[in-house]
Design an enzyme around this catalytic site. Structure first.
Site, PDB file in Angstrom:
ATOM      1  N   SER A 145      36.708  51.078  45.861  1.00 33.68           N
ATOM      2  CA  SER A 145      35.763  51.068  44.732  1.00 33.68           C
ATOM      3  C   SER A 145      34.741  52.175  44.928  1.00 33.68           C
ATOM      4  CB  SER A 145      35.028  49.727  44.686  1.00 33.68           C
ATOM      5  OG  SER A 145      33.929  49.782  43.809  1.00 33.68           O
ATOM      6  N   TYR A 158      30.070  43.105  49.057  1.00 26.27           N
ATOM      7  CA  TYR A 158      31.224  43.724  48.385  1.00 26.27           C
ATOM      8  C   TYR A 158      31.255  45.227  48.640  1.00 26.27           C
ATOM      9  CZ  TYR A 158      34.291  45.454  44.710  1.00 26.27           C
ATOM     10  OH  TYR A 158      35.297  46.113  44.026  1.00 26.27           O
TER      11      TYR A 158
HETATM   12  N1  LIG Z   1      37.722  45.643  37.892  1.00 26.63           N
HETATM   13  C1  LIG Z   1      36.892  46.560  38.385  1.00 26.63           C
HETATM   14  O1  LIG Z   1      35.947  47.017  37.715  1.00 26.63           O
HETATM   15  C2  LIG Z   1      37.139  47.103  39.755  1.00 26.63           C
HETATM   16  C3  LIG Z   1      36.453  48.277  40.122  1.00 26.63           C
HETATM   17  C4  LIG Z   1      36.655  48.798  41.396  1.00 26.63           C
HETATM   18  C5  LIG Z   1      37.534  48.166  42.258  1.00 26.63           C
HETATM   19  N2  LIG Z   1      38.164  47.032  41.894  1.00 26.63           N
HETATM   20  C6  LIG Z   1      39.074  46.401  42.865  1.00 26.63           C
HETATM   21  O2  LIG Z   1      40.334  46.214  42.285  1.00 26.63           O
HETATM   22  C7  LIG Z   1      40.978  45.092  42.887  1.00 26.63           C
HETATM   23  C8  LIG Z   1      41.516  44.174  41.808  1.00 26.63           C
HETATM   24  O3  LIG Z   1      40.431  43.749  40.988  1.00 26.63           O
HETATM   25  P1  LIG Z   1      40.658  43.242  39.493  1.00 26.63           P
HETATM   26  O4  LIG Z   1      39.499  43.687  38.697  1.00 26.63           O
HETATM   27  O5  LIG Z   1      42.036  43.565  39.051  1.00 26.63           O
HETATM   28  O6  LIG Z   1      40.487  41.659  39.712  1.00 26.63           O
HETATM   29  P2  LIG Z   1      41.254  40.389  39.130  1.00 26.63           P
HETATM   30  O7  LIG Z   1      41.813  40.646  37.787  1.00 26.63           O
HETATM   31  O8  LIG Z   1      40.312  39.254  39.343  1.00 26.63           O
HETATM   32  O9  LIG Z   1      42.465  40.251  40.161  1.00 26.63           O
HETATM   33  C9  LIG Z   1      42.233  39.913  41.492  1.00 26.63           C
HETATM   34  C10 LIG Z   1      43.581  39.526  42.083  1.00 26.63           C
HETATM   35  O10 LIG Z   1      43.427  39.286  43.499  1.00 26.63           O
HETATM   36  C11 LIG Z   1      43.949  37.991  43.787  1.00 26.63           C
HETATM   37  N3  LIG Z   1      43.271  37.462  44.976  1.00 26.63           N
HETATM   38  C12 LIG Z   1      41.954  37.192  45.144  1.00 26.63           C
HETATM   39  N4  LIG Z   1      41.734  36.719  46.389  1.00 26.63           N
HETATM   40  C13 LIG Z   1      42.948  36.709  47.005  1.00 26.63           C
HETATM   41  C14 LIG Z   1      43.393  36.319  48.295  1.00 26.63           C
HETATM   42  N5  LIG Z   1      42.544  35.845  49.207  1.00 26.63           N
HETATM   43  N6  LIG Z   1      44.707  36.449  48.604  1.00 26.63           N
HETATM   44  C15 LIG Z   1      45.593  36.922  47.693  1.00 26.63           C
HETATM   45  N7  LIG Z   1      45.232  37.291  46.444  1.00 26.63           N
HETATM   46  C16 LIG Z   1      43.936  37.174  46.113  1.00 26.63           C
HETATM   47  C17 LIG Z   1      43.698  37.188  42.512  1.00 26.63           C
HETATM   48  O11 LIG Z   1      44.508  36.056  42.370  1.00 26.63           O
HETATM   49  P3  LIG Z   1      44.011  34.549  42.694  1.00 26.63           P
HETATM   50  O12 LIG Z   1      42.595  34.449  42.259  1.00 26.63           O
HETATM   51  O13 LIG Z   1      44.938  33.660  42.014  1.00 26.63           O
HETATM   52  O14 LIG Z   1      44.200  34.459  44.144  1.00 26.63           O
HETATM   53  C18 LIG Z   1      44.134  38.241  41.478  1.00 26.63           C
HETATM   54  O15 LIG Z   1      45.536  38.333  41.420  1.00 26.63           O
HETATM   55  C19 LIG Z   1      39.939  44.433  43.809  1.00 26.63           C
HETATM   56  O16 LIG Z   1      40.195  44.829  45.139  1.00 26.63           O
HETATM   57  C20 LIG Z   1      38.628  45.018  43.311  1.00 26.63           C
HETATM   58  O17 LIG Z   1      37.674  45.099  44.341  1.00 26.63           O
HETATM   59  C21 LIG Z   1      37.993  46.478  40.654  1.00 26.63           C
END
Ligand SMILES: NC(=O)c1ccc[n+]([C@@H]2O[C@H](COP(=O)([O-])OP(=O)(O)OC[C@H]3O[C@@H](n4cnc5c(N)ncnc54)[C@H](OP(=O)(O)O)[C@@H]3O)[C@@H](O)[C@H]2O)c1
Length: 250
Positions: A145, A158
Site C-alpha cells: 500500500s 496497518y
Molecule cells: N482497497 C484499498 O484501497 C487498498 C489500498 C491499498 C492496499 N490494499 C491491500 O489490498 C489487499 C486486499 O484488500 P481489498 O481492498 O481487496 O480487501 P477486501 O475486499 O476486504 O478483501 C480482503 C480479502 O482478504 C481475505 N482475508 C482477510 N484476512 C484473511 C486471513 N487472515 N486469511 C486469509 N484471507 C484473509 C478476505 O476474506 P475473509 O474476510 O473471508 O477472510 C478477503 O478475501 C489488502 O492487503 C489491502 O491491504 C487495499
C-alpha cells in the site's frame, strides 16, 4: 501441450485478490482462491473461473497457511505464482494512540506480515522448482500500500505492516534469487468492498479526487494488471511498484 501454470492468491474471495484471480485466470493460469471466513463467496467465485479451486484458510495461523499451500500442490501438482493479497485493518485516527492496543497490533501484523511470511515460507520450496526444471523462476507478489511509504493509511499498525511487507519483499528477493522473484505492488485507495461503505474511505476518496495528480480512485483491475506486468518483466525483483495515481507525491 505445455502444462498450465498455477497461481495461489491469498484473500481472493473479494476485492483486489479476486480481480487478480480473474486476470491470471484469463491468462491461462489455474487458480487457488482463498479466504479465512467468506467460504461460500470464495467457493462460488472459484466455480465461476474456468479452472480454480477454493481453499478456506486463515493465513495468520501457521498450520492453516501450510495446509493452504499443500492443498494447492495436491490439487494441481505444482505452484508457480503466489500473490499475497490477504490483509486486514481497522480504522483508527493516527493521533488516537490510546485506541491502538497490543491486541490490535498483533491482529494486523499477524495477518499482513506474519501471515504473508507463513504462506511465502511454505510455498518457497514449490515456487523454486520451476527454476530447477527449466521453466523459469517462481514468483511472489505482495499487495502492499502507499501507506507503507507515506504517513497515511487507515491506522498506524496497518501502515507499519505495509512498510514491513515492502522490506520483506526486498529481503526475500535478495535471499531467494535466482530461483524466486519477489516484488510488491503498492496501490493507493482502490474501489473494493473494503473501502465502499466506510465514511473514512469516502473522505479519503474525496481528497484523492481533489489533490492527487490523476484525480481519481484506482480500480482492482488496475492493480491486477500491475501484478501481471510484474510477472511478465522477468528481470524485476525486490521492486515496490506504485499503482496510486500519484498519491505518494502529495
Ligand atoms: N482497497 C484499498 O484501497 C487498498 C489500498 C491499498 C492496499 N490494499 C491491500 O489490498 C489487499 C486486499 O484488500 P481489498 O481492498 O481487496 O480487501 P477486501 O475486499 O476486504 O478483501 C480482503 C480479502 O482478504 C481475505 N482475508 C482477510 N484476512 C484473511 C486471513 N487472515 N486469511 C486469509 N484471507 C484473509 C478476505 O476474506 P475473509 O474476510 O473471508 O477472510 C478477503 O478475501 C489488502 O492487503 C489491502 O491491504 C487495499
Amino acid at each position: 501441450m505445455t502444462e498450465q501454470r498455477v497461481a495461489l492468491i491469498t484473500g481472493s474471495s473479494s476485492g483486489i485478490g479476486a480481480a487478480i484471480a480473474e486476470r491470471l485466470s484469463a491468462e491461462g493460469f489455474r487458480i487457488v482462491v482463498n479466504s479465512a471466513r467468506s467460504a461460500e463467496q470464495g467457493t462460488d467465485f472459484a466455480r465461476s473461473l474456468p479452472d480454480a479451486v477454493y481453499v478456506q484458510a486463515d493465513i495468520s495461523d501457521e498450520d492453516e497457511a501450510r495446509r493452504l499451500v499443500d492443498a494447492a500442490v495436491e490439487r494441481y501438482g505444482r505452484l508457480d505464482v503466489l500473490v499475497n493479497s490477504a490483509g486486514t485493518t481497522k480504522v483508527v485516527p493516527h493521533a488516537d494512540i490510546a485506541a491502538v492496543t497490543p491486541e490490535l497490533w498483533r491482529t494486523i501484523l499477524g495477518v499482513n506480515v506474519i501471515g504473508t511470511w507463513q504462506v511465502s515460507a511454505a510455498a518457497a520450496p514449490y515456487l523454486a522448482k520451476g527454476a530447477a526444471n527449466g521453466s523459469g523462476p517462481g514468483n511472489i507478489v505482495n499487495i502492499s500500500s502507499v501507506a507503507g511509504s507515506r504517513p497515511v493509511g487507515s491506522s498506524i499498525p496497518y501502515a507499519v505492516s505495509k512498510a514491513a511487507l515492502d522490506h520483506m519483499t526486498r529481503l526475500l528477493a535478495a535471499a531467494l534469487g535466482p530461483d524466486i522473484r519477489v516484488n510488491s505492488v503498492a496501490p493507493a485507495l482502490t474501489e473494493t468492498p473494503w473501502t465502499q461503505d466506510s465514511p473514512f474511505f469516502q473522505q479519503i476518496a474525496e481528497k484523492v479526487r481533489q489533490s492527487t495528480p490523476l484525480r481519481r480512485v484506482g480500480t482492482s483491475a488496475e492493480v491486477a494488471e500491475a501484478v501481471l506486468a510484474v510477472l511478465r518483466i522477468e528481470h524485476m525483483t525486490g521492486a515496490v511498484i506504485p499503482v496510486d495515481g500519484g498519491a505518494r507525491l502529495i
